[in-house]
Design a protein around this motif. Structure first.
Motif, PDB file in Angstrom:
ATOM      1  N   GLY A 116       0.813  -1.211   0.000  1.00  0.00           N
ATOM      2  CA  GLY A 116       0.000   0.000   0.000  1.00  0.00           C
ATOM      3  C   GLY A 116       0.843   1.257   0.000  1.00  0.00           C
ATOM      4  N   TYR A 117       1.595   1.461  -1.070  1.00  0.00           N
ATOM      5  CA  TYR A 117       2.401   2.669  -1.227  1.00  0.00           C
ATOM      6  C   TYR A 117       1.820   3.496  -2.379  1.00  0.00           C
ATOM      7  CZ  TYR A 117       6.022   5.921  -2.427  1.00  0.00           C
ATOM      8  OH  TYR A 117       6.669   7.096  -2.700  1.00  0.00           O
ATOM      9  N   ASN A 118       1.565   4.761  -2.129  1.00  0.00           N
ATOM     10  CA  ASN A 118       1.064   5.695  -3.139  1.00  0.00           C
ATOM     11  C   ASN A 118      -0.117   5.115  -3.924  1.00  0.00           C
ATOM     12  OD1 ASN A 118       0.894   8.066  -4.660  1.00  0.00           O
ATOM     13  ND2 ASN A 118       2.311   7.295  -6.198  1.00  0.00           N
ATOM     14  N   ASP A 119      -1.093   4.593  -3.192  1.00  0.00           N
ATOM     15  CA  ASP A 119      -2.231   3.999  -3.887  1.00  0.00           C
ATOM     16  C   ASP A 119      -3.591   4.454  -3.352  1.00  0.00           C
ATOM     17  OD1 ASP A 119      -2.153   2.647  -1.440  1.00  0.00           O
ATOM     18  OD2 ASP A 119      -2.534   0.681  -2.315  1.00  0.00           O
ATOM     19  N   ASP A 120      -3.605   5.421  -2.452  1.00  0.00           N
ATOM     20  CA  ASP A 120      -4.878   5.784  -1.825  1.00  0.00           C
ATOM     21  C   ASP A 120      -5.006   7.289  -1.619  1.00  0.00           C
ATOM     22  OD1 ASP A 120      -7.363   5.449  -0.651  1.00  0.00           O
ATOM     23  OD2 ASP A 120      -6.534   5.000   1.332  1.00  0.00           O
ATOM     24  N   PRO A 121      -5.160   8.077  -2.680  1.00  0.00           N
ATOM     25  CA  PRO A 121      -5.141   7.725  -4.095  1.00  0.00           C
ATOM     26  C   PRO A 121      -3.721   7.798  -4.656  1.00  0.00           C
ATOM     27  CG  PRO A 121      -5.736  10.021  -3.897  1.00  0.00           C
ATOM     28  CD  PRO A 121      -5.535   9.493  -2.480  1.00  0.00           C
ATOM     29  N   PRO A 122      -3.479   7.152  -5.782  1.00  0.00           N
ATOM     30  CA  PRO A 122      -2.148   7.235  -6.389  1.00  0.00           C
ATOM     31  C   PRO A 122      -1.887   8.625  -6.973  1.00  0.00           C
ATOM     32  CG  PRO A 122      -3.613   5.896  -7.740  1.00  0.00           C
ATOM     33  CD  PRO A 122      -4.377   6.262  -6.506  1.00  0.00           C
ATOM     34  N   VAL A 123      -0.655   9.087  -6.791  1.00  0.00           N
ATOM     35  CA  VAL A 123      -0.246  10.386  -7.321  1.00  0.00           C
ATOM     36  C   VAL A 123       0.816  10.119  -8.391  1.00  0.00           C
ATOM     37  CG1 VAL A 123       0.834  12.601  -6.786  1.00  0.00           C
ATOM     38  CG2 VAL A 123      -0.703  11.526  -5.119  1.00  0.00           C
ATOM     39  N   PRO A 124       0.510  10.407  -9.672  1.00  0.00           N
ATOM     40  CA  PRO A 124       1.483  10.144 -10.731  1.00  0.00           C
ATOM     41  C   PRO A 124       2.842  10.767 -10.437  1.00  0.00           C
ATOM     42  CG  PRO A 124      -0.634  10.676 -11.692  1.00  0.00           C
ATOM     43  CD  PRO A 124      -0.744  10.951 -10.203  1.00  0.00           C
ATOM     44  N   GLY A 125       3.901   9.993 -10.687  1.00  0.00           N
ATOM     45  CA  GLY A 125       5.273  10.450 -10.490  1.00  0.00           C
ATOM     46  C   GLY A 125       5.827  10.193  -9.106  1.00  0.00           C
ATOM     47  N   GLY A 127       5.897   7.432  -7.495  1.00  0.00           N
ATOM     48  CA  GLY A 127       6.407   6.076  -7.373  1.00  0.00           C
ATOM     49  C   GLY A 127       5.293   5.060  -7.390  1.00  0.00           C
ATOM     50  N   SER A 128       5.536   3.979  -8.110  1.00  0.00           N
ATOM     51  CA  SER A 128       4.518   2.945  -8.258  1.00  0.00           C
ATOM     52  C   SER A 128       5.143   1.574  -8.075  1.00  0.00           C
ATOM     53  CB  SER A 128       3.894   3.035  -9.652  1.00  0.00           C
ATOM     54  OG  SER A 128       4.861   2.770 -10.639  1.00  0.00           O
ATOM     55  N   ALA A 129       4.287   0.595  -8.012  1.00  0.00           N
ATOM     56  CA  ALA A 129       4.681  -0.819  -8.031  1.00  0.00           C
ATOM     57  C   ALA A 129       5.734  -1.161  -6.988  1.00  0.00           C
ATOM     58  CB  ALA A 129       5.149  -1.217  -9.431  1.00  0.00           C
ATOM     59  N   ILE A 130       5.461  -0.842  -5.731  1.00  0.00           N
ATOM     60  CA  ILE A 130       6.317  -1.326  -4.653  1.00  0.00           C
ATOM     61  C   ILE A 130       5.724  -2.674  -4.251  1.00  0.00           C
ATOM     62  CG2 ILE A 130       7.261  -0.920  -2.357  1.00  0.00           C
ATOM     63  CD1 ILE A 130       8.298   1.020  -4.534  1.00  0.00           C
ATOM     64  N   PHE A 131       6.387  -3.736  -4.694  1.00  0.00           N
ATOM     65  CA  PHE A 131       5.918  -5.097  -4.468  1.00  0.00           C
ATOM     66  C   PHE A 131       6.778  -5.795  -3.433  1.00  0.00           C
ATOM     67  CE2 PHE A 131       4.890  -5.284  -9.290  1.00  0.00           C
ATOM     68  CZ  PHE A 131       3.644  -4.716  -9.108  1.00  0.00           C
ATOM     69  N   LEU A 132       6.207  -6.801  -2.815  1.00  0.00           N
ATOM     70  CA  LEU A 132       6.948  -7.828  -2.095  1.00  0.00           C
ATOM     71  C   LEU A 132       6.966  -8.986  -3.078  1.00  0.00           C
ATOM     72  CD1 LEU A 132       8.191  -8.881   0.568  1.00  0.00           C
ATOM     73  CD2 LEU A 132       5.889  -9.583   1.241  1.00  0.00           C
ATOM     74  N   HIS A 133       8.165  -9.460  -3.442  1.00  0.00           N
ATOM     75  CA  HIS A 133       8.254 -10.512  -4.450  1.00  0.00           C
ATOM     76  C   HIS A 133       9.452 -11.411  -4.185  1.00  0.00           C
ATOM     77  CE1 HIS A 133      11.506  -8.523  -6.723  1.00  0.00           C
ATOM     78  NE2 HIS A 133      10.796  -7.397  -6.717  1.00  0.00           N
ATOM     79  N   VAL A 134       9.703 -12.341  -5.087  1.00  0.00           N
ATOM     80  CA  VAL A 134      10.789 -13.311  -4.953  1.00  0.00           C
ATOM     81  C   VAL A 134      12.116 -12.650  -5.327  1.00  0.00           C
ATOM     82  CG1 VAL A 134      11.666 -15.558  -5.728  1.00  0.00           C
ATOM     83  CG2 VAL A 134       9.184 -15.185  -5.531  1.00  0.00           C
ATOM     84  N   ALA A 135      13.136 -12.891  -4.518  1.00  0.00           N
ATOM     85  CA  ALA A 135      14.469 -12.325  -4.775  1.00  0.00           C
ATOM     86  C   ALA A 135      15.183 -13.095  -5.877  1.00  0.00           C
ATOM     87  CB  ALA A 135      15.306 -12.364  -3.493  1.00  0.00           C
TER      88      ALA A 135
END
Length: 170
Positions: A116-125, A127-135
């Motif tokens: 939940g980073y910059n998504d409520d609401p998203p502000v263009p520029g 930063g987007s797509a801060i995921f937790l994923h596989v290294a």
């Protein structure tokens, strides 16, 4: 109120702690107070888990409180210069704006948990797509995301709940 034992703490030094365990993790090219699109930095702060996507052709649905949705070849994440209506959101191909492909040849996105980073609401520029994923095997830096080894990520997801946060620290 989220309890301290319900926070995955990922640090810029490459360690993540969760309920008394320490795991290796990868973060961006550093951590920053003010993340902007394309800087490759992980934003400092605490962020909830939003949803879970996984490669059904490679893994069973991970055990998690989040609903697990299979990643399809049409799934994209709007970023960069994308229209404000779609910025930092899941979109489907065909999509004409700037985006990242979620269905990848490598295994990095076999599991993706948008934070939940910059998504409520998203502000263009901002930063987007801060995921937790596989290294990646060598735990090389991400483009701002947090990445864990697959077994650690699966263990974390199985123990997480709706109050769990991911905290990024220096």
């Amino acid at each position: 109120m989220t309890q301290a034992g319900n926070i995955l703490v990922a640090s810029g030094n490459g360690n993540a702690t969760w309920r008394g365990r320490t795991w290796r993790c990868a973060v961006g090219r550093g951590v920053a107070d003010h993340h902007i699109e394309g800087d490759g930095m992980s934003p400092l702060g605490s962020f909830p888990l939003r949803e879970l996507f996984y490669r059904a052709d490679r893994l069973d649905p991970p055990k998690c409180f989040l609903k697990a949705e299979p990643i399809s070849t049409a799934m994209l994440w709007a970023d960069g210069d994308s229209d404000a209506e779609y910025y930092n959101r899941l979109v489907m191909a065909p999509f004409g704006g700037s985006h990242e492909q979620l269905y990848r040849e490598d295994h990095v996105y076999d599991i993706i948990v948008p934070l939940g980073y910059n998504d409520d609401p998203p502000v263009p520029g901002r930063g987007s797509a801060i995921f937790l994923h596989v290294a990646r095997e060598a735990f090389t830096p991400t483009n701002g995301c947090i990445a864990l080894a697959l077994p650690d990520l699966l263990k974390f997801l199985a123990e997480a709940d709706a109050e769990t946060l991911v905290r990024i620290v220096e």
